[in-house]
Every structure is written in structure tokens, then in C-alpha cells.
Design a protein around this motif. Structure first.
Motif, PDB file in Angstrom:
ATOM      1  N   GLU A   1       0.800  -1.226   0.000  1.00  8.63           N
ATOM      2  CA  GLU A   1       0.000   0.000   0.000  1.00  8.63           C
ATOM      3  C   GLU A   1       0.832   1.275   0.000  1.00  8.63           C
ATOM      4  N   THR A   2       2.081   1.214   0.463  1.00  8.77           N
ATOM      5  CA  THR A   2       2.939   2.404   0.502  1.00  8.77           C
ATOM      6  C   THR A   2       3.294   2.901  -0.896  1.00  8.77           C
ATOM      7  N   GLU A   3       3.069   2.088  -1.928  1.00  7.47           N
ATOM      8  CA  GLU A   3       3.370   2.494  -3.303  1.00  7.47           C
ATOM      9  C   GLU A   3       2.256   3.319  -3.934  1.00  7.47           C
ATOM     10  N   PHE A   4       1.128   3.479  -3.253  1.00  7.05           N
ATOM     11  CA  PHE A   4      -0.056   4.102  -3.844  1.00  7.05           C
ATOM     12  C   PHE A   4      -0.413   5.415  -3.162  1.00  7.05           C
ATOM     13  N   HIS A   5      -1.119   6.260  -3.914  1.00  6.87           N
ATOM     14  CA  HIS A   5      -1.650   7.517  -3.389  1.00  6.87           C
ATOM     15  C   HIS A   5      -3.130   7.600  -3.707  1.00  6.87           C
ATOM     16  N   TYR A   6      -3.889   8.028  -2.724  1.00  5.36           N
ATOM     17  CA  TYR A   6      -5.328   8.218  -2.856  1.00  5.36           C
ATOM     18  C   TYR A   6      -5.598   9.452  -3.708  1.00  5.36           C
ATOM     19  N   GLY A   7      -6.582   9.366  -4.600  1.00  5.99           N
ATOM     20  CA  GLY A   7      -6.878  10.487  -5.480  1.00  5.99           C
ATOM     21  C   GLY A   7      -8.280  11.033  -5.369  1.00  5.99           C
ATOM     22  N   GLY A   8      -9.036  10.600  -4.392  1.00 10.67           N
ATOM     23  CA  GLY A   8     -10.371  11.157  -4.205  1.00 10.67           C
ATOM     24  C   GLY A   8     -11.465  10.288  -4.790  1.00 10.67           C
ATOM     25  N   GLN A   9     -12.651  10.834  -4.802  1.00  9.41           N
ATOM     26  CA  GLN A   9     -13.836  10.132  -5.280  1.00  9.41           C
ATOM     27  C   GLN A   9     -13.746   9.900  -6.785  1.00  9.41           C
ATOM     28  N   ALA A  10     -14.087   8.713  -7.222  1.00 10.06           N
ATOM     29  CA  ALA A  10     -14.078   8.383  -8.651  1.00 10.06           C
ATOM     30  C   ALA A  10     -15.386   8.822  -9.305  1.00 10.06           C
ATOM     31  N   HIS A  11     -15.353   8.953 -10.602  1.00  9.82           N
ATOM     32  CA  HIS A  11     -16.534   9.221 -11.432  1.00  9.82           C
ATOM     33  C   HIS A  11     -17.171  10.577 -11.142  1.00  9.82           C
ATOM     34  N   VAL A  12     -16.349  11.586 -10.910  1.00  9.94           N
ATOM     35  CA  VAL A  12     -16.831  12.950 -10.718  1.00  9.94           C
ATOM     36  C   VAL A  12     -16.586  13.694 -12.029  1.00  9.94           C
ATOM     37  N   ASP A  13     -17.658  14.143 -12.671  1.00  8.87           N
ATOM     38  CA  ASP A  13     -17.538  14.833 -13.956  1.00  8.87           C
ATOM     39  C   ASP A  13     -17.058  16.273 -13.768  1.00  8.87           C
ATOM     40  N   TYR A  14     -16.090  16.665 -14.580  1.00 12.47           N
ATOM     41  CA  TYR A  14     -15.588  18.035 -14.571  1.00 12.47           C
ATOM     42  C   TYR A  14     -16.666  18.943 -15.155  1.00 12.47           C
ATOM     43  N   PRO A  15     -16.860  20.140 -14.615  1.00 11.10           N
ATOM     44  CA  PRO A  15     -17.888  21.038 -15.145  1.00 11.10           C
ATOM     45  C   PRO A  15     -17.611  21.385 -16.611  1.00 11.10           C
ATOM     46  N   PRO A  16     -18.641  21.410 -17.450  1.00 11.69           N
ATOM     47  CA  PRO A  16     -18.438  21.692 -18.872  1.00 11.69           C
ATOM     48  C   PRO A  16     -17.868  23.088 -19.146  1.00 11.69           C
ATOM     49  N   ASP A  17     -18.251  24.073 -18.325  1.00  9.40           N
ATOM     50  CA  ASP A  17     -17.752  25.440 -18.486  1.00  9.40           C
ATOM     51  C   ASP A  17     -17.359  25.988 -17.119  1.00  9.40           C
ATOM     52  N   PRO A  18     -16.161  25.622 -16.609  1.00 10.66           N
ATOM     53  CA  PRO A  18     -15.786  26.039 -15.259  1.00 10.66           C
ATOM     54  C   PRO A  18     -15.718  27.550 -15.077  1.00 10.66           C
ATOM     55  N   ALA A  19     -15.427  28.289 -16.141  1.00  7.08           N
ATOM     56  CA  ALA A  19     -15.337  29.744 -16.028  1.00  7.08           C
ATOM     57  C   ALA A  19     -16.695  30.380 -15.725  1.00  7.08           C
ATOM     58  N   ALA A  20     -17.770  29.669 -16.038  1.00  7.31           N
ATOM     59  CA  ALA A  20     -19.109  30.193 -15.806  1.00  7.31           C
ATOM     60  C   ALA A  20     -19.589  29.948 -14.370  1.00  7.31           C
ATOM     61  N   LEU A  21     -18.864  29.189 -13.599  1.00  6.05           N
ATOM     62  CA  LEU A  21     -19.282  28.882 -12.236  1.00  6.05           C
ATOM     63  C   LEU A  21     -19.007  30.052 -11.295  1.00  6.05           C
ATOM     64  N   THR A  22     -19.882  30.212 -10.328  1.00  4.19           N
ATOM     65  CA  THR A  22     -19.623  31.198  -9.276  1.00  4.19           C
ATOM     66  C   THR A  22     -18.558  30.619  -8.346  1.00  4.19           C
ATOM     67  N   ASP A  23     -18.024  31.451  -7.476  1.00  5.48           N
ATOM     68  CA  ASP A  23     -17.050  30.966  -6.499  1.00  5.48           C
ATOM     69  C   ASP A  23     -17.653  29.864  -5.622  1.00  5.48           C
ATOM     70  N   GLU A  24     -18.900  30.036  -5.242  1.00  3.60           N
ATOM     71  CA  GLU A  24     -19.564  29.037  -4.403  1.00  3.60           C
ATOM     72  C   GLU A  24     -19.744  27.715  -5.154  1.00  3.60           C
ATOM     73  N   GLN A  25     -20.128  27.771  -6.423  1.00  2.94           N
ATOM     74  CA  GLN A  25     -20.282  26.551  -7.224  1.00  2.94           C
ATOM     75  C   GLN A  25     -18.932  25.861  -7.428  1.00  2.94           C
ATOM     76  N   TRP A  26     -17.897  26.647  -7.671  1.00  6.05           N
ATOM     77  CA  TRP A  26     -16.558  26.063  -7.856  1.00  6.05           C
ATOM     78  C   TRP A  26     -16.084  25.396  -6.560  1.00  6.05           C
ATOM     79  N   ALA A  27     -16.317  26.050  -5.436  1.00  9.10           N
ATOM     80  CA  ALA A  27     -15.950  25.466  -4.139  1.00  9.10           C
ATOM     81  C   ALA A  27     -16.706  24.164  -3.915  1.00  9.10           C
ATOM     82  N   GLN A  28     -17.986  24.125  -4.271  1.00  6.17           N
ATOM     83  CA  GLN A  28     -18.767  22.887  -4.165  1.00  6.17           C
ATOM     84  C   GLN A  28     -18.117  21.773  -4.978  1.00  6.17           C
ATOM     85  N   PHE A  29     -17.716  22.078  -6.211  1.00  3.20           N
ATOM     86  CA  PHE A  29     -17.099  21.066  -7.070  1.00  3.20           C
ATOM     87  C   PHE A  29     -15.757  20.595  -6.512  1.00  3.20           C
TER      88      PHE A  29
END
Length: 92
Positions: free
Chosen positions: A14-42
Motif C-alpha cells: 500500500e505504501t506504493e499508492f496515493h489516494y486520489g479522491g472520489q471516482a466518477h466525478v464529472d468536470y464542469p463543462p464550463d468552469p469559467a461560468a461557475l460562481t465561487d460558491e459553485q466552484w468550491a462545491q465542485f
């Protein structure tokens, strides 16, 4: 020491691996259009269930590839591992 099954290299410590977070989370289609609160949520808010959970892992000290795993967050036991392009197994 727990062994984690890398889809390319096989079982490794297990020492050879690093955790990368939740799987299957879709990146926002237009991140520049998100508010600060929406970006923080993502960026910061993810599911944190007790039990089986699909996660991203990196074999950092081996092939350096990313893969997904279904792991029980209560016992830390890995139930399955699969490549990023493969379909998520059914979680019961």
C-alpha cells in the motif's frame, strides 16, 4: 501491510499508492461560468459514505498510472480495482 492490486502491475504494498479522491466525478463543462460558491462545491465537497465507495488511486511508486477501486471505508478492504476507462462495478 495491505496489498493493493494494481490493474497493470499486480499486487503491491500500500505504501506504493496515493489516494486520489472520489471516482466518477464529472468536470464542469464550463468552469469559467461557475460562481465561487459553485466552484468550491465542485472542488471541496464529496461524498463520504460509510461502506463501499468508488475511489481514484495512483500507483505512484510503480507504473504511475491512475485506476479506480471500490473500497469499504469502514474496513479499508478493497473489493475490486478497475482501469479508468472500464465501467464501475455494481456496488451493493
Amino acid at each position: 501491510m495491505q496489498l493493493i492490486e494494481c490493474p497493470w502491475c499486480g499486487p503491491r504494498e500500500e505504501t506504493e499508492f496515493h489516494y486520489g479522491g472520489q471516482a466518477h466525478v464529472d468536470y464542469p463543462p464550463d468552469p469559467a461560468a461557475l460562481t465561487d460558491e459553485q466552484w468550491a462545491q465542485f472542488v471541496f465537497f464529496r461524498a463520504n459514505p460509510k461502506g463501499l465507495f468508488a475511489e481514484r488511486w495512483s500507483h505512484a511508486a510503480g507504473c504511475r498510472r491512475w485506476f479506480n477501486a471500490v473500497r469499504d471505508t469502514a474496513t479499508y478492504r478493497f473489493h475490486s480495482v478497475y482501469r479508468v476507462a472500464e465501467q464501475k462495478p455494481t456496488i451493493s
